[in-house]
Motif scaffolding. Structure first.
Motif, PDB file in Angstrom:
ATOM      1  N   LYS A  21      31.992  32.825  29.674  1.00  0.00           N
ATOM      2  CA  LYS A  21      31.354  33.184  28.407  1.00  0.00           C
ATOM      3  C   LYS A  21      30.577  34.488  28.456  1.00  0.00           C
ATOM      4  CE  LYS A  21      28.634  31.120  24.703  1.00  0.00           C
ATOM      5  NZ  LYS A  21      27.946  29.902  24.221  1.00  0.00           N
ATOM      6  N   SER A  22      29.918  34.743  29.594  1.00  0.00           N
ATOM      7  CA  SER A  22      29.077  35.942  29.669  1.00  0.00           C
ATOM      8  C   SER A  22      29.914  37.220  29.706  1.00  0.00           C
ATOM      9  CB  SER A  22      28.184  35.871  30.907  1.00  0.00           C
ATOM     10  OG  SER A  22      28.977  35.853  32.084  1.00  0.00           O
TER      11      SER A  22
ATOM     12  N   MET B  43      37.445  41.200  28.188  1.00  0.00           N
ATOM     13  CA  MET B  43      36.680  40.602  29.280  1.00  0.00           C
ATOM     14  C   MET B  43      36.216  41.730  30.200  1.00  0.00           C
ATOM     15  SD  MET B  43      37.474  37.297  31.629  1.00  0.00           S
ATOM     16  CE  MET B  43      38.781  37.936  32.629  1.00  0.00           C
ATOM     17  N   ASN B  44      34.914  41.751  30.470  1.00  0.00           N
ATOM     18  CA  ASN B  44      34.370  42.849  31.265  1.00  0.00           C
ATOM     19  C   ASN B  44      34.129  42.434  32.711  1.00  0.00           C
ATOM     20  OD1 ASN B  44      31.910  41.410  31.277  1.00  0.00           O
ATOM     21  ND2 ASN B  44      31.203  42.472  29.445  1.00  0.00           N
ATOM     22  N   SER B  45      33.747  43.418  33.510  1.00  0.00           N
ATOM     23  CA  SER B  45      33.399  43.207  34.925  1.00  0.00           C
ATOM     24  C   SER B  45      34.500  42.489  35.687  1.00  0.00           C
ATOM     25  CB  SER B  45      32.085  42.411  35.029  1.00  0.00           C
ATOM     26  OG  SER B  45      31.047  43.053  34.329  1.00  0.00           O
ATOM     27  N   LEU B  46      35.723  42.965  35.542  1.00  0.00           N
ATOM     28  CA  LEU B  46      36.852  42.299  36.186  1.00  0.00           C
ATOM     29  C   LEU B  46      36.776  42.417  37.696  1.00  0.00           C
ATOM     30  CD1 LEU B  46      38.136  41.737  33.459  1.00  0.00           C
ATOM     31  CD2 LEU B  46      40.302  42.480  34.425  1.00  0.00           C
ATOM     32  N   GLN B  47      37.174  41.349  38.374  1.00  0.00           N
ATOM     33  CA  GLN B  47      37.262  41.327  39.833  1.00  0.00           C
ATOM     34  C   GLN B  47      38.671  40.900  40.235  1.00  0.00           C
ATOM     35  OE1 GLN B  47      34.795  42.568  41.626  1.00  0.00           O
ATOM     36  NE2 GLN B  47      33.655  42.872  39.707  1.00  0.00           N
ATOM     37  N   THR B  48      38.950  40.959  41.518  1.00  0.00           N
ATOM     38  CA  THR B  48      40.314  40.669  41.987  1.00  0.00           C
ATOM     39  C   THR B  48      40.755  39.253  41.664  1.00  0.00           C
ATOM     40  OG1 THR B  48      39.415  40.178  44.179  1.00  0.00           O
ATOM     41  CG2 THR B  48      40.273  42.403  43.826  1.00  0.00           C
ATOM     42  N   ASP B  49      39.801  38.312  41.617  1.00  0.00           N
ATOM     43  CA  ASP B  49      40.213  36.939  41.305  1.00  0.00           C
ATOM     44  C   ASP B  49      40.490  36.730  39.812  1.00  0.00           C
ATOM     45  OD1 ASP B  49      36.931  35.310  41.706  1.00  0.00           O
ATOM     46  OD2 ASP B  49      37.618  36.977  40.457  1.00  0.00           O
ATOM     47  N   ASP B  50      40.384  37.778  39.020  1.00  0.00           N
ATOM     48  CA  ASP B  50      40.831  37.724  37.621  1.00  0.00           C
ATOM     49  C   ASP B  50      42.305  38.088  37.489  1.00  0.00           C
ATOM     50  OD1 ASP B  50      37.637  39.063  36.787  1.00  0.00           O
ATOM     51  OD2 ASP B  50      38.342  37.027  36.315  1.00  0.00           O
ATOM     52  N   THR B  51      42.935  38.425  38.604  1.00  0.00           N
ATOM     53  CA  THR B  51      44.374  38.718  38.598  1.00  0.00           C
ATOM     54  C   THR B  51      45.158  37.470  38.230  1.00  0.00           C
ATOM     55  OG1 THR B  51      44.218  40.500  40.233  1.00  0.00           O
ATOM     56  CG2 THR B  51      46.328  39.339  40.088  1.00  0.00           C
TER      57      THR B  51
ATOM     58  N   THR C 262      34.411  31.030  17.112  1.00  0.00           N
ATOM     59  CA  THR C 262      34.953  31.161  18.462  1.00  0.00           C
ATOM     60  C   THR C 262      34.334  30.116  19.389  1.00  0.00           C
ATOM     61  OG1 THR C 262      33.271  32.838  18.955  1.00  0.00           O
ATOM     62  CG2 THR C 262      35.480  33.637  18.362  1.00  0.00           C
ATOM     63  N   ALA C 263      35.051  29.805  20.461  1.00  0.00           N
ATOM     64  CA  ALA C 263      34.559  28.923  21.516  1.00  0.00           C
ATOM     65  C   ALA C 263      35.011  29.520  22.838  1.00  0.00           C
ATOM     66  CB  ALA C 263      35.098  27.512  21.347  1.00  0.00           C
ATOM     67  N   TYR C 264      34.148  29.427  23.845  1.00  0.00           N
ATOM     68  CA  TYR C 264      34.451  30.039  25.134  1.00  0.00           C
ATOM     69  C   TYR C 264      34.252  29.048  26.269  1.00  0.00           C
ATOM     70  CZ  TYR C 264      33.988  34.407  22.503  1.00  0.00           C
ATOM     71  OH  TYR C 264      34.138  35.413  21.576  1.00  0.00           O
ATOM     72  N   ASN C 265      35.044  29.243  27.319  1.00  0.00           N
ATOM     73  CA  ASN C 265      34.820  28.522  28.556  1.00  0.00           C
ATOM     74  C   ASN C 265      33.490  29.021  29.129  1.00  0.00           C
ATOM     75  OD1 ASN C 265      34.879  27.598  31.277  1.00  0.00           O
ATOM     76  ND2 ASN C 265      37.108  27.490  31.186  1.00  0.00           N
ATOM     77  N   SER C 266      32.600  28.084  29.434  1.00  0.00           N
ATOM     78  CA  SER C 266      31.264  28.483  29.899  1.00  0.00           C
ATOM     79  C   SER C 266      31.328  29.312  31.173  1.00  0.00           C
ATOM     80  CB  SER C 266      30.384  27.249  30.106  1.00  0.00           C
ATOM     81  OG  SER C 266      30.966  26.375  31.046  1.00  0.00           O
ATOM     82  N   ALA C 267      32.389  29.112  31.955  1.00  0.00           N
ATOM     83  CA  ALA C 267      32.528  29.858  33.202  1.00  0.00           C
ATOM     84  C   ALA C 267      32.797  31.343  32.960  1.00  0.00           C
ATOM     85  CB  ALA C 267      33.667  29.270  34.038  1.00  0.00           C
TER      86      ALA C 267
END
Lengths: 116, 106
Positions: free
Chosen positions: A64-65, A82-90, A57-62
């Motif tokens: 990755k966590s 993907m955890n800890s979702l916020q509104t800007d993940d819409t 796998t490879a992830y965008n560093s922004a």
């Protein structure tokens, strides 16, 4: 023919975890890589991460966590969590087949809204 | 690598030719792709490697450029070409996209 189809919830609560499934047909996950790409409304796409054909796998560093990509080759499925979702993940989340560095086939996408 | 597209909006009529610019913040050789986005349809890869037409892309589409400056040209616009276009570099990880150009009917 090559097809990719995303599935998952359309609404996620803030701080919760997003789980999406990409079901592919017309090609083997052990021969081609699959990437997840997302797009906020009115903005350009953002590459999130890649499941390589060999299982790496490879992830965008922004991201990755917060991001994890896995697969089940017997079911022709690739998963995104993907955890800890916020509104800007819409936005709209796409799975894509990745050849070399570009994306030659895309799913139709699934709209995800992060809201309480 | 930041990708900057211009213009953001472009109005044209069927039969006209248009060009869309894509500039990279550093050299990406010819590792650039162009995509078309239309409502209700999966995004379509048009061109990769800067100028190589993907199978099924009409010949009125062409791509040019290398290094930092790239251009997508559509000759003799047809009604089905009115859409949003994105460029994407894959010279370095992570792959990055431009902000898009919306081609509208004049």
């Amino acid at each position: 023919q090559v097809q990719l189809k995303e599935s998952g919830p359309g609404l996620v609560q803030p701080s919760e975890t997003l789980s999406l499934t990409c079901t592919v047909s017309g090609f083997s996950l052990t021969s081609y890589s699959v990437s997840w790409v997302r797009q906020p409304s009115g903005k350009g796409p953002e590459w999130m991460g890649r499941m390589w054909y060999d299982g790496d796998t490879a992830y965008n560093s922004a991201l990755k966590s917060r991001l994890s990509i896995s697969r089940d080759t017997s079911k022709n499925q690739v998963f995104l969590k993907m955890n800890s979702l916020q509104t800007d993940d819409t936005g709209t989340y796409y799975c894509t087949r990745q050849r070399q560095g570009y994306f030659d086939y895309w799913g139709q996408g699934v709209m995800v809204t992060v809201s309480s | 690598v930041q990708m900057t597209q211009s213009p953001s909006y472009l109005a044209a009529s069927p039969g006209e030719s248009v060009s869309i610019s894509c500039k990279a913040s550093k050299s990406i050789s010819n590792n650039l792709a162009w995509y078309q986005e239309k409502p209700g349809k999966a995004n379509k890869l048009l061109i990769h490697s800067g100028s190589t037409l993907q199978s099924g892309t009409p010949s009125r589409f062409s791509g040019s450029g290398s290094g930092t400056d790239f251009t997508l040209t559509i000759r003799s616009l047809e009604s089905e070409d009115f859409a949003v276009y994105y460029c994407q570099q894959y010279n370095e990880y992570p792959p990055t996209f431009g902000g898009g150009t919306k081609l509208e009917l004049k």
